[in-house]
Design a protein around this motif. Structure first.
Motif, short mmCIF file in Angstrom:
data_model
loop_
_atom_site.label_atom_id
_atom_site.label_comp_id
_atom_site.label_asym_id
_atom_site.label_seq_id
_atom_site.Cartn_x
_atom_site.Cartn_y
_atom_site.Cartn_z
N THR A 284 0.84 -1.19 0.00
CA THR A 284 0.00 0.00 0.00
C THR A 284 0.88 1.25 0.00
O THR A 284 0.66 2.18 -0.79
N ARG A 288 1.05 3.96 -3.03
CA ARG A 288 0.56 5.32 -2.71
C ARG A 288 1.63 6.38 -2.93
O ARG A 288 1.32 7.54 -3.20
N GLN A 342 -6.06 3.15 -5.81
CA GLN A 342 -6.66 2.15 -4.92
C GLN A 342 -7.00 0.83 -5.62
O GLN A 342 -6.70 -0.25 -5.09
N ILE A 345 -3.90 -1.22 -5.86
CA ILE A 345 -3.51 -1.78 -4.55
C ILE A 345 -4.40 -3.00 -4.25
O ILE A 345 -3.90 -4.07 -3.91
N ASP A 346 -5.71 -2.82 -4.44
CA ASP A 346 -6.64 -3.92 -4.13
C ASP A 346 -6.32 -5.16 -4.97
O ASP A 346 -6.33 -6.28 -4.46
#
Ligand code: SF4
Length: 400
Positions: A284, A288, A342, A345-346
């Motif tokens: 993450t 990010r 996001q 990342i997921d």
């Protein structure tokens, strides 16, 4: 020719990352369902470049095997082993080295390339020059038919084919070869023997390549032949020599487009990797803090996915729908970059989840790992010993 076997190896020089997963391991998982596969840890190869720091190798070996298993390589389907546990690789390497012209090794494109790239290491060594021949021995000792490789490794497989051809030419001669071959033809049974003879004539007199392939397939299927007779009949198809070491074929794998967290190709040397078992927190954080379109300074600035490294990860991980959403909302400044990151990342976390679960079993009980490798090494060694028996015999080294 011979068993339809796939052979592939990996050097243990650090933990594996998602580039390895997308570029190699997913392919292994696919192949293991289609062919008998032999996958090995190339620890001797690691020494060709890490001979001054061998201490990193042992831990890397076990970490790497856990990564393989985590990625879905299945020890019930494939044979997993460590190269140095099958010392016959070294014997074949030595015997092949006797007749391999130096020029073949010096010509391998990666040789000069690597010496250039790894300037901090002294690679002007005998071992490093010889590593493509060690690779040839790795392949030929299992008489593998297919070797999955990327574009840059194709010359290595080519060289392996030359080495095999030369070996068969030099040592495939056998007193009374023709008589023995004709005897072996009879063992095919009358129908098959007739077909074999016709296909052989079609190839030898008319150069009919399809006939050659059909004849090879026929031999492959024939249950009644001993290994020696099968080799004779393969050789008899094309000339008057036994094929002791069959020539492997490169199974070209499409280049992995797995980008690293800076947009360049994911690679340890660029320091831009996400390891296969990187923690969710670290994944993450890495995504990010990834750079985005440099022109998108403020949230309200529209961006362009074509200039953004994150977009390349969407290309690997996202559905069409998500990609359309990114295109539209990035260009209109409808979303912020964190929002855009996001789904990536997921997707990575989702991909890793079963890998963590599989790895845990081996981390909890390392004896499982040891026994997979011990069994695999035993199995591989039996095949290697069989080849070496014939190689020694062909070279006049069978003293029993
Ligand atoms: S919105 Fe997405 S594609 Fe656009 S610049 Fe930000 S991270 Fe890159």
């Amino acid at each position: 020719m011979f068993a339809e076997r796939v052979l592939s190896g990996m050097r243990p020089t650090g933990s594996l990352h998602l580039g390895h997963y997308h570029g190699v391991l997913k392919n292994w998982v696919r192949l293991q369902a289609e062919y008998p596969c032999f996958f090995f840890v190339a620890d001797w190869h690691a020494l060709t470049t890490h001979y001054e720091t061998p201490d990193v190798i042992e831990q890397s070996v076990w970490d790497m095997v856990v990564d393989w298993l985590a990625a879905g390589v299945d020890p019930n389907q494939s044979t997993l082993f460590i190269q140095s546990k099958v010392p016959e690789h070294a014997e074949l390497f030595l015997l092949l080295s006797m007749g391999t012209p130096l020029g073949w090794l010096e010509r391998v494109p990666t040789y000069k390339d690597q010496i250039e790239k790894l300037k901090e290491k002294d690679l002007q060594t005998y071992g490093f020059l010889g590593y493509p021949l060690l690779q040839a021995a790795d392949i030929l000792i299992y008489r593998a038919q297919f070797v999955p490789v990327g574009e840059d490794q194709v010359p290595h497989v080519e060289m392996t084919r030359e080495v095999a051809r030369r070996f068969n030419y030099l040592y495939g001669r056998e007193p009374g070869f023709e008589e023995k071959a004709l005897e072996a033809v009879k063992k095919l049974g009358s129908k098959r023997a007739k077909m074999y003879a016709e296909l052989r004539v079609a190839y030898q007199e008319r150069g009919d390549d399809e006939a050659l392939e059909q004849a090879k397939a026929l031999l492959q299927e024939a249950q009644s032949l001993s290994m020696g007779d099968r080799e004779r009949l393969f050789g008899f198809l094309e000339g008057a020599r036994k094929i002791i070491l069959p020539e492997p074929q490169a199974l070209l794998t499409s280049a992995s487009r797995m980008p690293g967290i800076d947009g360049q190709k994911m690679s340890k040397s660029y320091g831009n990797t996400i390891s296969i078992r990187e923690t969710p927190e670290e994944v993450t954080r890495s995504i990010r803090t990834m750079p985005t379109d440099p022109a998108r300074v403020r949230r309200t600035d529209p961006g362009d996915p074509a200039r953004c490294p994150v977009w390349q990860l969407h290309a690997v991980y996202s559905s069409e729908e998500t990609k359309q959403w990114v295109e539209k909302e990035c260009k209109s400044a409808g979303i912020g970059c964190l929002e855009c990151k996001q789904p990536v990342i997921d997707a990575i976390l989702l991909e890793q989840q079963p890998m963590f679960e599989r790895a845990q079993m081996y981390l909890d009980d390392p004896s499982l790992l040891r026994s997979i490798i011990a069994d695999g090494s035993d199995k591989a060694r039996k095949v290697a010993q069989e080849t070496m028996r014939e190689v020694r015999e062909a070279m006049g080294l069978a003293y029993d």
